[in-house]
Motif scaffolding. Structure first.
Motif, PDB file in Angstrom:
ATOM      1  N   LYS A  70       0.846  -1.201   0.000  1.00  0.00           N
ATOM      2  CA  LYS A  70       0.000   0.000   0.000  1.00  0.00           C
ATOM      3  C   LYS A  70       0.886   1.258   0.000  1.00  0.00           C
ATOM      4  CE  LYS A  70      -4.124   1.620   2.576  1.00  0.00           C
ATOM      5  NZ  LYS A  70      -4.989   1.924   1.436  1.00  0.00           N
ATOM      6  N   ARG A  71       1.949   1.183   0.806  1.00  0.00           N
ATOM      7  CA  ARG A  71       2.867   2.316   0.898  1.00  0.00           C
ATOM      8  C   ARG A  71       3.580   2.545  -0.439  1.00  0.00           C
ATOM      9  NH1 ARG A  71       7.724   1.835   1.585  1.00  0.00           N
ATOM     10  NH2 ARG A  71       7.655  -0.232   2.540  1.00  0.00           N
ATOM     11  N   ILE A  72       4.135   1.454  -1.011  1.00  0.00           N
ATOM     12  CA  ILE A  72       4.838   1.611  -2.294  1.00  0.00           C
ATOM     13  C   ILE A  72       3.884   2.180  -3.342  1.00  0.00           C
ATOM     14  CG2 ILE A  72       6.140   0.444  -4.131  1.00  0.00           C
ATOM     15  CD1 ILE A  72       6.795  -1.802  -2.175  1.00  0.00           C
ATOM     16  N   ARG A  73       2.681   1.642  -3.358  1.00  0.00           N
ATOM     17  CA  ARG A  73       1.701   2.070  -4.356  1.00  0.00           C
ATOM     18  C   ARG A  73       1.434   3.571  -4.258  1.00  0.00           C
ATOM     19  NH1 ARG A  73      -3.981   2.252  -5.137  1.00  0.00           N
ATOM     20  NH2 ARG A  73      -4.561   1.605  -7.259  1.00  0.00           N
ATOM     21  N   GLU A  74       1.265   4.043  -3.027  1.00  0.00           N
ATOM     22  CA  GLU A  74       0.967   5.469  -2.865  1.00  0.00           C
ATOM     23  C   GLU A  74       2.154   6.339  -3.269  1.00  0.00           C
ATOM     24  OE1 GLU A  74      -0.513   5.489   1.128  1.00  0.00           O
ATOM     25  OE2 GLU A  74      -2.449   4.682   0.465  1.00  0.00           O
ATOM     26  N   GLU A  75       3.350   5.875  -2.916  1.00  0.00           N
ATOM     27  CA  GLU A  75       4.551   6.630  -3.313  1.00  0.00           C
ATOM     28  C   GLU A  75       4.665   6.728  -4.831  1.00  0.00           C
ATOM     29  OE1 GLU A  75       7.251   5.172   0.477  1.00  0.00           O
ATOM     30  OE2 GLU A  75       8.005   4.826  -1.565  1.00  0.00           O
ATOM     31  N   VAL A  76       4.441   5.573  -5.489  1.00  0.00           N
ATOM     32  CA  VAL A  76       4.576   5.571  -6.949  1.00  0.00           C
ATOM     33  C   VAL A  76       3.540   6.486  -7.572  1.00  0.00           C
ATOM     34  CG1 VAL A  76       4.528   4.157  -9.035  1.00  0.00           C
ATOM     35  CG2 VAL A  76       5.507   3.228  -6.930  1.00  0.00           C
ATOM     36  N   LEU A  77       2.315   6.411  -7.048  1.00  0.00           N
ATOM     37  CA  LEU A  77       1.238   7.244  -7.602  1.00  0.00           C
ATOM     38  C   LEU A  77       1.609   8.728  -7.563  1.00  0.00           C
ATOM     39  CD1 LEU A  77      -2.083   5.595  -6.365  1.00  0.00           C
ATOM     40  CD2 LEU A  77      -1.462   6.124  -8.733  1.00  0.00           C
ATOM     41  N   GLN A  78       2.328   9.123  -6.503  1.00  0.00           N
ATOM     42  CA  GLN A  78       2.738  10.527  -6.408  1.00  0.00           C
ATOM     43  C   GLN A  78       3.847  10.868  -7.388  1.00  0.00           C
ATOM     44  OE1 GLN A  78       3.718  11.040  -2.296  1.00  0.00           O
ATOM     45  NE2 GLN A  78       1.571  11.011  -1.638  1.00  0.00           N
ATOM     46  N   LYS A  79       4.712   9.882  -7.658  1.00  0.00           N
ATOM     47  CA  LYS A  79       5.911  10.198  -8.434  1.00  0.00           C
ATOM     48  C   LYS A  79       5.796   9.914  -9.921  1.00  0.00           C
ATOM     49  CE  LYS A  79       9.236   9.357  -4.710  1.00  0.00           C
ATOM     50  NZ  LYS A  79      10.176   8.352  -4.224  1.00  0.00           N
ATOM     51  N   GLU A  80       4.886   9.003 -10.308  1.00  0.00           N
ATOM     52  CA  GLU A  80       4.972   8.554 -11.706  1.00  0.00           C
ATOM     53  C   GLU A  80       4.596   9.686 -12.662  1.00  0.00           C
ATOM     54  OE1 GLU A  80       2.578   5.071 -12.296  1.00  0.00           O
ATOM     55  OE2 GLU A  80       0.697   6.115 -12.053  1.00  0.00           O
ATOM     56  N   PRO A  81       5.288   9.709 -13.791  1.00  0.00           N
ATOM     57  CA  PRO A  81       5.100  10.819 -14.734  1.00  0.00           C
ATOM     58  C   PRO A  81       3.653  10.853 -15.204  1.00  0.00           C
ATOM     59  CG  PRO A  81       6.768   9.233 -15.534  1.00  0.00           C
ATOM     60  CD  PRO A  81       6.196   8.673 -14.290  1.00  0.00           C
ATOM     61  N   SER A  82       3.012  11.985 -15.098  1.00  0.00           N
ATOM     62  CA  SER A  82       1.578  12.044 -15.376  1.00  0.00           C
ATOM     63  C   SER A  82       1.278  11.990 -16.868  1.00  0.00           C
ATOM     64  CB  SER A  82       0.983  13.309 -14.776  1.00  0.00           C
ATOM     65  OG  SER A  82       1.654  14.425 -15.330  1.00  0.00           O
ATOM     66  N   GLN A  83       2.272  12.325 -17.688  1.00  0.00           N
ATOM     67  CA  GLN A  83       1.967  12.409 -19.119  1.00  0.00           C
ATOM     68  C   GLN A  83       1.936  11.048 -19.815  1.00  0.00           C
ATOM     69  OE1 GLN A  83       4.885  12.840 -17.861  1.00  0.00           O
ATOM     70  NE2 GLN A  83       6.510  12.277 -19.275  1.00  0.00           N
ATOM     71  N   ILE A  84       2.346   9.981 -19.088  1.00  0.00           N
ATOM     72  CA  ILE A  84       2.419   8.671 -19.745  1.00  0.00           C
ATOM     73  C   ILE A  84       1.022   8.136 -20.046  1.00  0.00           C
ATOM     74  CG2 ILE A  84       3.155   6.256 -19.480  1.00  0.00           C
ATOM     75  CD1 ILE A  84       5.473   8.147 -19.654  1.00  0.00           C
ATOM     76  N   GLU A  85       0.778   7.856 -21.288  1.00  0.00           N
ATOM     77  CA  GLU A  85      -0.457   7.160 -21.649  1.00  0.00           C
ATOM     78  C   GLU A  85      -0.392   5.766 -21.066  1.00  0.00           C
ATOM     79  OE1 GLU A  85      -2.708   6.956 -25.390  1.00  0.00           O
ATOM     80  OE2 GLU A  85      -0.879   7.829 -26.213  1.00  0.00           O
ATOM     81  N   LYS A  86      -1.552   5.169 -20.785  1.00  0.00           N
ATOM     82  CA  LYS A  86      -1.518   3.804 -20.263  1.00  0.00           C
ATOM     83  C   LYS A  86      -0.783   2.878 -21.234  1.00  0.00           C
ATOM     84  CE  LYS A  86      -2.437   0.281 -17.565  1.00  0.00           C
ATOM     85  NZ  LYS A  86      -1.093  -0.264 -17.481  1.00  0.00           N
ATOM     86  N   HIS A  87      -1.083   2.984 -22.515  1.00  0.00           N
ATOM     87  CA  HIS A  87      -0.423   2.101 -23.472  1.00  0.00           C
ATOM     88  C   HIS A  87      -0.214   2.819 -24.791  1.00  0.00           C
ATOM     89  CE1 HIS A  87      -0.553  -1.521 -21.158  1.00  0.00           C
ATOM     90  NE2 HIS A  87      -1.830  -1.379 -20.927  1.00  0.00           N
ATOM     91  N   PRO A  88       0.832   2.440 -25.497  1.00  0.00           N
ATOM     92  CA  PRO A  88       0.964   2.961 -26.859  1.00  0.00           C
ATOM     93  C   PRO A  88      -0.160   2.389 -27.724  1.00  0.00           C
ATOM     94  CG  PRO A  88       2.599   1.251 -26.447  1.00  0.00           C
ATOM     95  CD  PRO A  88       1.914   1.521 -25.149  1.00  0.00           C
ATOM     96  N   ARG A  89      -0.515   3.108 -28.759  1.00  0.00           N
ATOM     97  CA  ARG A  89      -1.649   2.697 -29.597  1.00  0.00           C
ATOM     98  C   ARG A  89      -1.146   1.810 -30.734  1.00  0.00           C
ATOM     99  NH1 ARG A  89      -5.618   5.659 -27.684  1.00  0.00           N
ATOM    100  NH2 ARG A  89      -7.080   5.414 -29.402  1.00  0.00           N
ATOM    101  N   ILE A  90      -1.457   0.509 -30.612  1.00  0.00           N
ATOM    102  CA  ILE A  90      -1.000  -0.461 -31.612  1.00  0.00           C
ATOM    103  C   ILE A  90      -2.190  -1.341 -31.992  1.00  0.00           C
ATOM    104  CG2 ILE A  90       0.680  -2.292 -32.115  1.00  0.00           C
ATOM    105  CD1 ILE A  90       2.378  -1.275 -29.808  1.00  0.00           C
ATOM    106  N   THR A  91      -2.412  -1.538 -33.278  1.00  0.00           N
ATOM    107  CA  THR A  91      -3.553  -2.366 -33.695  1.00  0.00           C
ATOM    108  C   THR A  91      -3.340  -3.807 -33.248  1.00  0.00           C
ATOM    109  OG1 THR A  91      -2.578  -3.022 -35.797  1.00  0.00           O
ATOM    110  CG2 THR A  91      -3.886  -0.985 -35.793  1.00  0.00           C
TER     111      THR A  91
END
Lengths: 502, 502
Positions: free
Chosen positions: B185-206
């Motif tokens: 839970k702790r790691i998850r919250e830390e990552v949520l604060q730090k992870e780059p916000s501009q990253i799309e969940k996934h690249p768009r590939i057919t």
């Protein structure tokens, strides 16, 4: 024994049949898979699974309890309904063959033919009949033993023919061949003199384009893709997995439409029989064709009588042109219909025209019969094959691979099977004659690519009945005569080539 | 009883096992076919065939004669070789569960789950938990009855867990969850604060491009296409048909590589285990995984520990760019590796990142355990599901279709199965830790898309042994400790996100 007891016995009897049907369904799926997409190294383990399930099915059919139930029900036919009696008779007809065979013979045949198929494949590839000869010898010995165990009154080969068409025997075949061969030989020679020499055997169409065209065509004819599939595979076949899953395996080769188009139409003929049987026969052993030969007849009816007719191509030639890339201006419909009916001098059976085909079968019949009778040795087969092809068709056999090694049938233990193709053509011509008489707009429908009326006629008169009627009963219902007659076949071929020449 | 008698009994014992394996092979082929290409209307008759063959297999395993042979052999273990004893123990471990279940319960479960699956499908589509509730109730009742028939010392849920990992119980799971959840839970919250916000969940590939890429990739990793296939189907799965026929079913969706790429890597992990077991175990019951959980561990090792690592993508990102049409200049490898490890706020289990995934499983575990204990009613499930997702993941559940109806497991009677995914991750992290220690060029190899050394290490240390060793024995051989330990998993996740942040 009271009615309730009989009802209980009948229920157990039928339950056991349905279990065997489920096993057969699994086996059909395995066959399909092996032909279409199984990974390369999968064969040995697949054979093991196949053998286990086939063995279980065989044991159930031949269990003392199931034999006992069958015999008990045969004693009490009066207590059974008409439908139950039909199921009982159909089952007994097939099972009694199985009961007569020793389990040693069944096992020997299974093992020998499994090995023989891979040896045959190598022998064909290397043009080495000597590799295959000892296996063929063993198979002939085992099939002769099978004939002895089954029993016969006149010729041991009769006992083998009977498996595919109850009652078919050498006398019947000899009469048909004797009556037909001279006139077929005459028609063939006349056509050879008259047919336009400039016609290529086939228009040049890639296999992909053939496959796209034929899938579209059989869908229009009535093959139901919600209850089946069509795929490319190693050998043309139709696998009946169950009433709602019938799979055509097509084979296509560049620039040779005899397999890609006509053998797929042939398989579609089998498939339509399976797909149009009345659903009321599900849960019985009558949801199947009336006999191997009748199945073959319905396949040939679509492949040849219908599929190689001018009317049929009037209805779909423009579509072939659209799909194929051939140019209608360069290849007229007249040329096309000639090309698909051209007399063939190929040594290969499935490339033969309908007339030459009869001789291909006759030669195999002569050789098989003599092998089983013991009046021909295995070593003499290649020589006799050459002699007979020269004599009847004036076709030289360059090597055994395209001669007596061309077909897998013998390696599979299918001795007595080739005549079903010929008798199927005889039946097909009789059915064709009846439908053309009874269904007035037959040619009009084909010319306008309307198929539903014709397929519905076949459904009402043949398909729907499954195995409720024997082939003879069906023939009687259709023609008023239960004997096979070669006249319709002779007339059909005479008329076909007469109209092609005009 | 002399050695020769024991040898005879052992032979019959093993022959019977091999027959059941052949039946299972046919069933696996039917499953594959149904998922990949069966005609639309084929389902009802296929179920019939499936039921018949499964029933035969069940009857063989539970026949008095096979039970008698097993018990007799257990009395004479001294007369058996080490390998024979391993086969006997493995068989007994599984069969004794089967022996304890009444045939009525087995039949009721089969019928109920067959119907429940189609009702579940409708309920999920219509977002109607009330439709599914009575079936879930019936399944819970039957599974509780199963637990009673199997027997347990502490919690009825233990009896269900034991099927997938011998000896796994609630106490073990509770200890693991208690120790892990707070730090996750702790790691998850830390990552949520730090992870780059501009990253799309996934690249768009057919989906087509994903499928081409992944087939190429798993071939390079070592999946043998001569002994298997990869096809698109309805649900991701691996069907073990036999030792030379292992089929991956992949699912691909446009613009969402979690299924198309990562779940296919997961299945490839299962497939490599099957394809690399030592051939000496063919003809025994040891040519299979050591346990369901260990299979899952090896699948997750490839999907997550390896497949979501920076080193792995250093080795194959350029190939993805080549196949996918995404632009390397617009989507750097750093962005890509972040995107595939991004903390997910999806309510859907298989879209979850590795940390959130543990909570997805924990919530299911809590609910299942309480249902089986009787301390939760079926009607309370949707509400508790929402509450727990809010509490542990701060994820709102918009509707039951994406909540407690999302997975088919319960409808299949798989209660106690979800924890295998979690325990699989624990095992995977332990294996990952050992291989990184023992195989020096691990990251170098991945960065250079060299896989054969790593796969060979897995083969020698795990795959090859099949089910010869129990999971605990394998763990002991690898780590010197036979207990599950959460430390490697915790360290693995801590290090992963630490290095992503740098």
């Amino acid at each position: 024994m009271n009615n309730k007891n009989i009802a209980n016995i009948y229920k157990k009897f039928m339950d056991e049949i349905l279990v065997v049907q489920d096993f057969s369904s699994a086996i059909a799926l395995m066959n399909w898979d092996q032909e279409v997409l199984m990974p390369e190294d999968g064969f040995p383990a697949r054979s093991r699974t196949y053998a286990t399930i086939a063995d279980f099915a065989h044991k159930l059919t031949n269990s003392k309890s199931q034999i006992g139930r069958t015999l008990k029900l045969l004693e009490h036919k009066n207590n059974l309904s008409e439908l139950q009696n039909r199921c009982l008779d159909k089952y007994h007809e097939e099972a009694k063959r199985s009961w007569k065979l020793s389990s040693k013979l069944v096992k020997d045949l299974a093992e020998t033919t499994l090995n023989a198929q891979s040896v045959w494949s190598e022998a064909k590839e290397k043009n080495r009949f000597d590799l295959f000869a000892p296996y063929l010898q063993r198979i002939i010995d085992l099939k002769r033993e099978e004939a002895n165990q089954i029993g016969y009154s006149k010729n041991p080969y009769d006992a083998l023919l009977d498996e595919y068409e109850p009652g078919l025997c050498c006398d019947t075949l000899d009469n048909l061949f004797d009556a037909l061969l001279p006139s077929l030989k005459r028609i063939r020679e006349e056509v050879l003199q008259k047919e336009p020499s400039q016609i290529e055997k086939h228009p040049r169409i890639t296999k992909e384009k053939q496959f796209t065209f034929i899938k579209d065509l059989i869908s229009k004819i009535g093959f139901d893709f919600n209850k089946g599939r069509v795929d490319l595979g190693k050998h043309p076949a139709t696998e009946f997995i169950h009433e709602n899953d019938v799979r055509i395996i097509a084979v296509a080769k560049d620039n040779n439409i005899s397999t890609g188009i006509f053998l797929t139409l042939h398989e579609c003929g089998h498939a339509l029989y399976y797909q149009n049987t009345d659903m009321k026969y599900i849960g019985t052993n009558l949801y199947c064709g009336s006999s191997t030969v009748l199945h073959e007849a319905l396949a040939r009816l679509l492949e040849n009588n219908i599929g190689k007719s001018r009317s049929f191509w009037e209805g779909c030639y423009s579509n072939l042109i659209k799909h194929s890339g051939i140019k209608g201006s360069e290849y007229s419909i007249e040329d096309f219909v000639w090309s698909i009916n051209k007399i063939s001098s190929s040594p290969i059976r499935f490339e033969a025209d309908e007339i030459s085909y009869v001789f291909h079968i006759y030669i195999r019949y002569l050789i098989e019969k003599r092998l089983i009778e013991g009046s021909l040795t295995v070593e003499e087969v290649p020589g006799l094959w050459r002699t007979l092809f020269q004599e009847y068709l004036d076709v030289p056999i360059a090597n055994d691979s395209t001669g007596c090694l061309q077909d897998v049938h013998w390696a599979c233990g299918l001795i007595g099977y080739f005549p079903t193709y010929f008798v199927g053509s005889i039946y097909a011509a009789q059915i064709y004659s009846v439908i053309k008489n009874q269904y007035n707009s037959f040619d009009d429908d084909l010319e306008n690519s309307k198929y539903s009326g014709i397929i519905n006629w076949l459904k009402v008169n043949i398909y729907a009945h499954g195995a409720y009627y024997t082939p003879k009963e069906l023939l009687f219902k259709l023609t008023g005569n239960e004997s096979l007659s070669y006249h319709d076949f002779e007339n059909y071929l005479t008329n076909k080539y007469k109209s092609l020449n005009n």
